[in-house]
Design an enzyme around this catalytic site. Structure first.
Site, mmCIF file in Angstrom:
data_model
loop_
_atom_site.group_PDB
_atom_site.id
_atom_site.type_symbol
_atom_site.label_atom_id
_atom_site.label_comp_id
_atom_site.label_asym_id
_atom_site.label_seq_id
_atom_site.Cartn_x
_atom_site.Cartn_y
_atom_site.Cartn_z
ATOM 1 N N HIS A 1 79.989 37.740 80.135
ATOM 2 C CA HIS A 1 81.320 38.291 79.658
ATOM 3 C C HIS A 1 81.793 36.941 78.632
ATOM 4 O O HIS A 1 81.660 35.963 78.715
ATOM 5 C CB HIS A 1 82.096 38.179 80.682
ATOM 6 C CG HIS A 1 83.730 38.821 80.403
ATOM 7 N ND1 HIS A 1 84.666 37.993 79.737
ATOM 8 C CD2 HIS A 1 84.230 40.153 80.704
ATOM 9 C CE1 HIS A 1 85.760 39.129 79.815
ATOM 10 N NE2 HIS A 1 85.616 40.076 80.206
ATOM 11 N N GLN B 1 82.424 39.484 88.927
ATOM 12 C CA GLN B 1 81.711 40.685 89.523
ATOM 13 C C GLN B 1 80.888 40.385 90.692
ATOM 14 O O GLN B 1 79.973 41.269 90.952
ATOM 15 C CB GLN B 1 80.987 41.525 88.299
ATOM 16 C CG GLN B 1 81.882 41.755 87.174
ATOM 17 C CD GLN B 1 82.956 42.950 87.428
ATOM 18 O OE1 GLN B 1 82.747 43.520 88.317
ATOM 19 N NE2 GLN B 1 83.753 43.062 86.339
ATOM 20 N N LYS C 1 90.160 41.996 90.394
ATOM 21 C CA LYS C 1 89.237 42.583 90.573
ATOM 22 C C LYS C 1 88.544 42.844 91.943
ATOM 23 O O LYS C 1 87.948 43.576 92.131
ATOM 24 C CB LYS C 1 87.773 42.092 89.687
ATOM 25 C CG LYS C 1 88.221 41.813 88.224
ATOM 26 C CD LYS C 1 87.228 41.721 87.333
ATOM 27 C CE LYS C 1 87.347 41.308 85.942
ATOM 28 N NZ LYS C 1 87.917 42.326 85.143
ATOM 29 N N CYS D 1 83.788 43.383 76.568
ATOM 30 C CA CYS D 1 84.022 42.194 76.282
ATOM 31 C C CYS D 1 82.726 41.344 76.592
ATOM 32 O O CYS D 1 82.634 39.991 76.990
ATOM 33 C CB CYS D 1 84.979 41.301 77.302
ATOM 34 S SG CYS D 1 86.692 41.735 77.045
HETATM 35 N N1 PLP Z 1 83.817 37.732 83.774
HETATM 36 C C1 PLP Z 1 83.380 38.691 84.379
HETATM 37 C C2 PLP Z 1 81.867 39.115 84.468
HETATM 38 C C3 PLP Z 1 84.213 39.651 84.092
HETATM 39 O O1 PLP Z 1 83.826 41.083 84.322
HETATM 40 C C4 PLP Z 1 85.571 39.511 83.907
HETATM 41 C C5 PLP Z 1 86.474 40.763 83.451
HETATM 42 O O2 PLP Z 1 86.167 41.702 82.973
HETATM 43 C C6 PLP Z 1 86.101 38.214 83.292
HETATM 44 C C7 PLP Z 1 85.003 37.240 83.464
HETATM 45 C C8 PLP Z 1 87.287 37.653 83.096
HETATM 46 O O3 PLP Z 1 88.177 38.062 84.068
HETATM 47 P P1 PLP Z 1 89.884 37.968 83.905
HETATM 48 O O4 PLP Z 1 90.068 38.613 82.862
HETATM 49 O O5 PLP Z 1 90.379 38.249 85.230
HETATM 50 O O6 PLP Z 1 90.065 36.364 83.652
#
Ligand code: PLP
Length: 414
Positions: A131, A211, A234, A372
């Site tokens: 991500h 995740q 999440k 993302c």
């Molecule tokens: N890492 C992964 C694998 C994600 O799926 C996400 C969010 O979609 C994030 C990081 C970022 O999470 P947050 O936006 O809650 O900081």
């Protein structure tokens, strides 16, 4: 809130669904079919009620008051930290730092541990399926320090090339930063093996657990990560709150990040001394209601059972994958052997945004876009995908509704 509760005996999805008020609502006049859980999950009554109770009966600032409400709020806030510690099996509550979420947790490590320990010529390894939150903070650090960001490649099925990863480990690698699970492809990475290999090489490991935590039991001592980051929203908790787990010795040696109230022991214009762990990293008034709501969410998933959730979601994944494969022209992107219930797909001749818009008319919420994770899209040479991501309250019937919706999409474009 004290011990991690014993799970319910059997998985009763209908009773679980009744815990989530939003699942009863209609979307565009149709029954809501919510399949965007990798972006954010819905909240059970237990979490909503806990937050309402906090604001109705306990609200006050933490750590600074001697009055009744401040003491109460502080006890609940710190109890929540204890719950998180037990939930991920950290050794000590000092290892649990509350942040705004995964993104902030990763930035904290990059800006404190990274700035102190990464120098010119050093390497940071990430993977091809991260991500953006686990790419950009390291790019910023590498640019500042003249260090190199190296990318562990991914096979066509969405699995990381682990042999290649092991070959990339060398004495210059200071840190490996990889996701527990990929939000774009669903791949669950073999983090225990990857961590052991990194440690044998003398490298530290940060796991992006955004995740991971929602889908499986996480035991930081068992898998051995040095840092583990996740987000409350999440895992059926509130937005704006998350966790950074860090091994105590590492956190202790790291400089603070943000300065302000609560992270200090004493301040004078000549000299400031910093607070002990974990407060050194929690500057300013924290998201007290969020932290308490997060603990309620973790308590909720524990009451169902993490293993039961993982098994149920796997059943949904297998069912939905087989049903989607019946659709001619649909291609699933990401077919790793170990997968969370995240299914990314493309449909021949239809742009993913059109898929999302037409499904929306049927009350079906899926995500479309690059999730993302733009480098993942480049790797598979596609602009975007449609993504159905399942949570603990989804059903096989909802997978059927998705398939029927996709057949309508095909009709429109025929
Ligand atoms: N890492 C992964 C694998 C994600 O799926 C996400 C969010 O979609 C994030 C990081 C970022 O999470 P947050 O936006 O809650 O900081």
């Amino acid at each position: 809130m004290s011990a991690v509760i014993e799970p319910r005996v059997e998985y009763d999805v209908e009773s679980i669904r009744r815990d989530f008020p939003i699942l009863k609502r209609l979307a565009r006049g149709k029954h809501l079919v919510y399949l965007d859980n990798a972006a954010t999950t819905q909240k059970p009554r237990q979490v909503i009620d806990r937050i309402v109770r906090y604001y109705s009966e306990e609200n006050s600032n933490v750590h600074r008051g001697v009055h009744y409400l401040s003491e109460l709020a502080t006890v609940e806030y710190e109890n929540a930290r204890g719950y998180v510690q037990r939930f991920i099996n950290a050794r000590d509550v000092k290892e649990i730092v509350f942040t705004r979420g995964t993104t902030e947790s990763i930035n904290l490590v990059a800006q404190t541990w990274g700035r102190k320990n990464v120098g010119a010529g050093d390497e940071i390894l990430i993977s091809a399926i991260e991500h953006h939150s686990n790419i950009v903070p390291w790019q910023m650090l590498c640019a500042e320090k003249n260090a190199t960001l190296r990318i562990v490649p991914v096979a066509d099925n969405g699995e990381l090339l682990i042999d290649e990863y092991e070959r990339m480990l060398n004495p210059r690698v200071k840190l490996v930063a990889v996701g527990h699970g990929s939000n774009a492809l669903g791949t669950i990475n073999p983090i225990k093996r990857m961590i052991a290999a990194a440690h044998a090489n003398g490298s530290l490991v940060l796991i992006d657990g955004a995740q991971g935590v929602p889908h499986m039991r996480v035991d930081v001592q068992d898998h051995g990560s040095d840092f583990y980051a996740f987000s409350g929203h999440k895992v059926y908790g509130p937005t704006g709150v998350g966790v950074l787990y860090g091994r105590e010795a590492l956190l202790d040696a790291m400089p603070p990040w943000q300065g302000g109230g609560d992270m200090i022991l004493s301040v004078s214009f000549e000299k400031t001394t910093y607070n002990a762990l974990p407060y050194k990293f929690e500057a300013g008034t924290p998201n007290i209601a969020g932290v308490i709501g997060l603990a309620a969410a973790l308590e909720y998933v524990s009451s169902i059972g993490l293993d039961a959730i993982a098994a149920y979601e796997h059943e949904l994944l297998v069912y939905a994958t087989n049903r989607l494969r019946e659709i001619e022209g649909l291609r699933i992107i990401g077919t790793a052997r170990e997968k969370a219930a995240v299914i990314s797909f493309v449909l021949e001749g239809v742009h993913p945004h059109d898929i999302g818009t037409i499904l929306d008319q049927e009350g079906i919420a899926v995500r479309t876009g690059h999730h993302c994770a733009q480098p993942v899209m480049l790797r598979y040479n596609i602009p975007a995908t449609g993504r159905a991501s399942f949570g603990l309250y989804n059903t096989k019937e909802e997978a059927d509704v998705l398939v029927a919706g996709l057949r309508k999409v095909i009709e429109v474009f025929r």
